[in-house]
Design a protein around this motif. Structure first.
Motif, PDB file in Angstrom:
ATOM      1  N   THR A 111      -4.660  -9.800   7.551  1.00 28.52           N
ATOM      2  CA  THR A 111      -4.666  -8.349   7.629  1.00 28.52           C
ATOM      3  C   THR A 111      -5.194  -7.760   6.328  1.00 28.52           C
ATOM      4  N   ALA A 112      -5.752  -6.573   6.425  1.00 31.14           N
ATOM      5  CA  ALA A 112      -6.357  -5.952   5.255  1.00 31.14           C
ATOM      6  C   ALA A 112      -5.324  -5.426   4.273  1.00 31.14           C
ATOM      7  N   LEU A 113      -4.186  -4.986   4.765  1.00 33.00           N
ATOM      8  CA  LEU A 113      -3.208  -4.289   3.939  1.00 33.00           C
ATOM      9  C   LEU A 113      -2.784  -5.055   2.685  1.00 33.00           C
ATOM     10  N   PRO A 114      -2.259  -6.277   2.800  1.00 30.44           N
ATOM     11  CA  PRO A 114      -1.793  -6.954   1.579  1.00 30.44           C
ATOM     12  C   PRO A 114      -2.912  -7.230   0.588  1.00 30.44           C
ATOM     13  N   ALA A 115      -4.117  -7.498   1.082  1.00 31.99           N
ATOM     14  CA  ALA A 115      -5.238  -7.771   0.180  1.00 31.99           C
ATOM     15  C   ALA A 115      -5.587  -6.525  -0.629  1.00 31.99           C
ATOM     16  N   ILE A 116      -5.598  -5.358   0.026  1.00 31.45           N
ATOM     17  CA  ILE A 116      -5.905  -4.114  -0.682  1.00 31.45           C
ATOM     18  C   ILE A 116      -4.820  -3.795  -1.704  1.00 31.45           C
ATOM     19  N   VAL A 117      -3.561  -3.928  -1.294  1.00 31.84           N
ATOM     20  CA  VAL A 117      -2.451  -3.617  -2.198  1.00 31.84           C
ATOM     21  C   VAL A 117      -2.475  -4.537  -3.420  1.00 31.84           C
ATOM     22  N   ASP A 118      -2.669  -5.836  -3.201  1.00 32.94           N
ATOM     23  CA  ASP A 118      -2.710  -6.784  -4.321  1.00 32.94           C
ATOM     24  C   ASP A 118      -3.851  -6.451  -5.277  1.00 32.94           C
ATOM     25  N   ARG A 145      -4.190  -1.893 -11.648  1.00 30.01           N
ATOM     26  CA  ARG A 145      -3.433  -0.677 -11.921  1.00 30.01           C
ATOM     27  C   ARG A 145      -4.092   0.551 -11.287  1.00 30.01           C
ATOM     28  N   VAL A 146      -4.648   0.339 -10.121  1.00 31.94           N
ATOM     29  CA  VAL A 146      -5.234   1.436  -9.354  1.00 31.94           C
ATOM     30  C   VAL A 146      -4.126   2.146  -8.589  1.00 31.94           C
ATOM     31  N   THR A 147      -4.084   3.465  -8.686  1.00 34.32           N
ATOM     32  CA  THR A 147      -3.047   4.233  -7.993  1.00 34.32           C
ATOM     33  C   THR A 147      -3.604   5.207  -6.962  1.00 34.32           C
ATOM     34  N   ARG A 148      -4.898   5.591  -7.096  1.00 31.61           N
ATOM     35  CA  ARG A 148      -5.474   6.548  -6.164  1.00 31.61           C
ATOM     36  C   ARG A 148      -6.871   6.097  -5.741  1.00 31.61           C
ATOM     37  N   GLU A 160      -0.088   4.261   1.816  1.00 33.62           N
ATOM     38  CA  GLU A 160       0.722   5.307   1.197  1.00 33.62           C
ATOM     39  C   GLU A 160       2.166   4.852   1.017  1.00 33.62           C
ATOM     40  N   ALA A 161       2.676   4.084   1.989  1.00 30.80           N
ATOM     41  CA  ALA A 161       4.035   3.544   1.872  1.00 30.80           C
ATOM     42  C   ALA A 161       4.138   2.554   0.720  1.00 30.80           C
ATOM     43  N   ALA A 162       3.007   1.950   0.366  1.00 28.09           N
ATOM     44  CA  ALA A 162       2.969   1.021  -0.772  1.00 28.09           C
ATOM     45  C   ALA A 162       2.732   1.766  -2.085  1.00 28.09           C
ATOM     46  N   GLU A 163       2.907   3.082  -2.060  1.00 28.55           N
ATOM     47  CA  GLU A 163       2.824   3.944  -3.238  1.00 28.55           C
ATOM     48  C   GLU A 163       1.408   4.061  -3.792  1.00 28.55           C
TER      49      GLU A 163
END
Length: 337
Positions: free
Chosen positions: A19-26, A32-35, A58-61
């Motif tokens: 899935t794309a989600l964990p790769a993007i979050v990691d 240190r990207v926040t936006r 967004e849930a991953a802040e």
């Protein structure tokens, strides 16, 4: 050392993910990207799956901003993306989806850190024009969803001017820090769209001089979409490392003014073992390009240097297009061409 050779030592680092989600979050947390600004077409915010990804980020802040207007790799679209990037105070770009999304994201990353217009930048490191300022380029992550998008991952960006004439800029800083092949992103593309994209990727590879066997691998039936994507990513560094990557494809698409260049490229490439399969996947009939406007042809030729003019004129001749009797511009060495 030649200004091009050192850029293309191998493929962009690639991560495989279910899935794309964990790769993007990691990726974001490691930098240190926040936006981050997500760059893609209309489907970026129009489908339940895409909206679920945004909400999960967004849930991953992560304060995500979505630029869903990447419809064409043009100066105007890139300028819109850059304005959105700065206005929303973003700190990274994430390209998701098609080849257009890849080029728009790379173009936005490039122009977000430049003080000179795109047309003034040097096409190659050390070439004529204003050198690219790589110090302010934001981080870039690529999540290609189609074979053509995977082929567009690299350090070359092709952006078209207002008249549709494409111009490349090459720089190592334009290479995404990482590419992610996420099963859910790739599988979200309909089979017919994936097939068409694989045919277009084969045309790009053949035009860049890749072997017939390698190109046929992109058209091989019965393989998974992810396998095709991996093959396209491996070939991307070879294609972008060519001295004139995608020149004929870019010039052809410019010359025919946004019409379907896939059929035209098939006619130009001649016979190949994969050509019939590509024709079937592209479908339709060859585009009628006999009624191009003189202004479009003139503007396209106006941005060409000597070698490009030879190529674009050959394409026009093969297409049977009458060229306007406009005076030809001087080449880079001052010769009338």
């Amino acid at each position: 050392m030649d200004g091009i050779e050192y850029l293309w030592s191998g493929p962009v680092a690639t991560r495989l993910s279910t899935t794309a989600l964990p790769a993007i979050v990691d990726w974001c947390r490691a930098r240190r990207v926040t936006r981050p600004m997500l760059v893609g077409g209309g489907s970026l915010t129009a489908t339940p799956q895409a909206l679920a990804l945004v909400h999960a980020l967004e849930a991953a802040e992560l304060a995500v901003w979505c630029f869903d207007r990447a419809t064409t790799p043009s100066i105007s679209v890139v300028a819109d993306a850059v304005a959105s990037y700065h206005f929303e105070n973003c700190d990274a770009l994430i390209a998701i989806g098609s080849a257009v999304a890849m080029d728009v994201a790379k173009g936005a990353a490039l122009m977000a850190g430049q003080r000179s217009p795109y047309s003034a930048l040097a096409c190659d490191p050390g070439g004529e024009g204003v050198p690219v300022d790589a110090s302010a380029l934001p981080p870039l992550l690529a999540l290609p969803a189609t074979p053509s998008a995977a082929m567009a991952v690299g350090g070359v960006v092709w952006i078209a001017d207002e008249m549709g004439a494409a111009r490349p800029v090459r720089h190592p800083a334009l290479r995404p820090g990482e590419a992610v092949l996420a099963d859910d992103t790739v599988m979200s593309v309909p089979d017919d769209a994936h097939g068409r994209s694989s045919a277009l990727a084969a045309l790009v590879a053949a035009d860049a001089g890749c072997s017939d066997a390698a190109v046929a691998g992109l058209m091989e039936p019965g393989v998974s979409a992810v396998t095709t994507m991996r093959r396209a990513l491996v070939m991307a560094s070879t294609i972008e490392g060519a001295r004139a990557p995608r020149r004929r494809l870019a010039l052809t698409s410019s010359v025919i003014g946004g019409l379907d260049f896939g059929q035209t490229m098939l006619a130009l490439l001649g016979q190949a073992c994969w050509r019939t399969d590509a024709q079937a996947k592209l479908g339709g009939t060859p585009t009628d390009v006999s009624s191009l406007s003189a202004d479009l042809i003139r503007s396209t030729r106006g941005v060409c240097d000597t070698s490009d003019l030879i190529e674009v004129d050959r394409i026009l001749d093969l297409l049977g297009v009458e060229q306007p009797g406009a005076p030809r511009r001087r080449g880079r060495r001052g010769r009338v061409v």
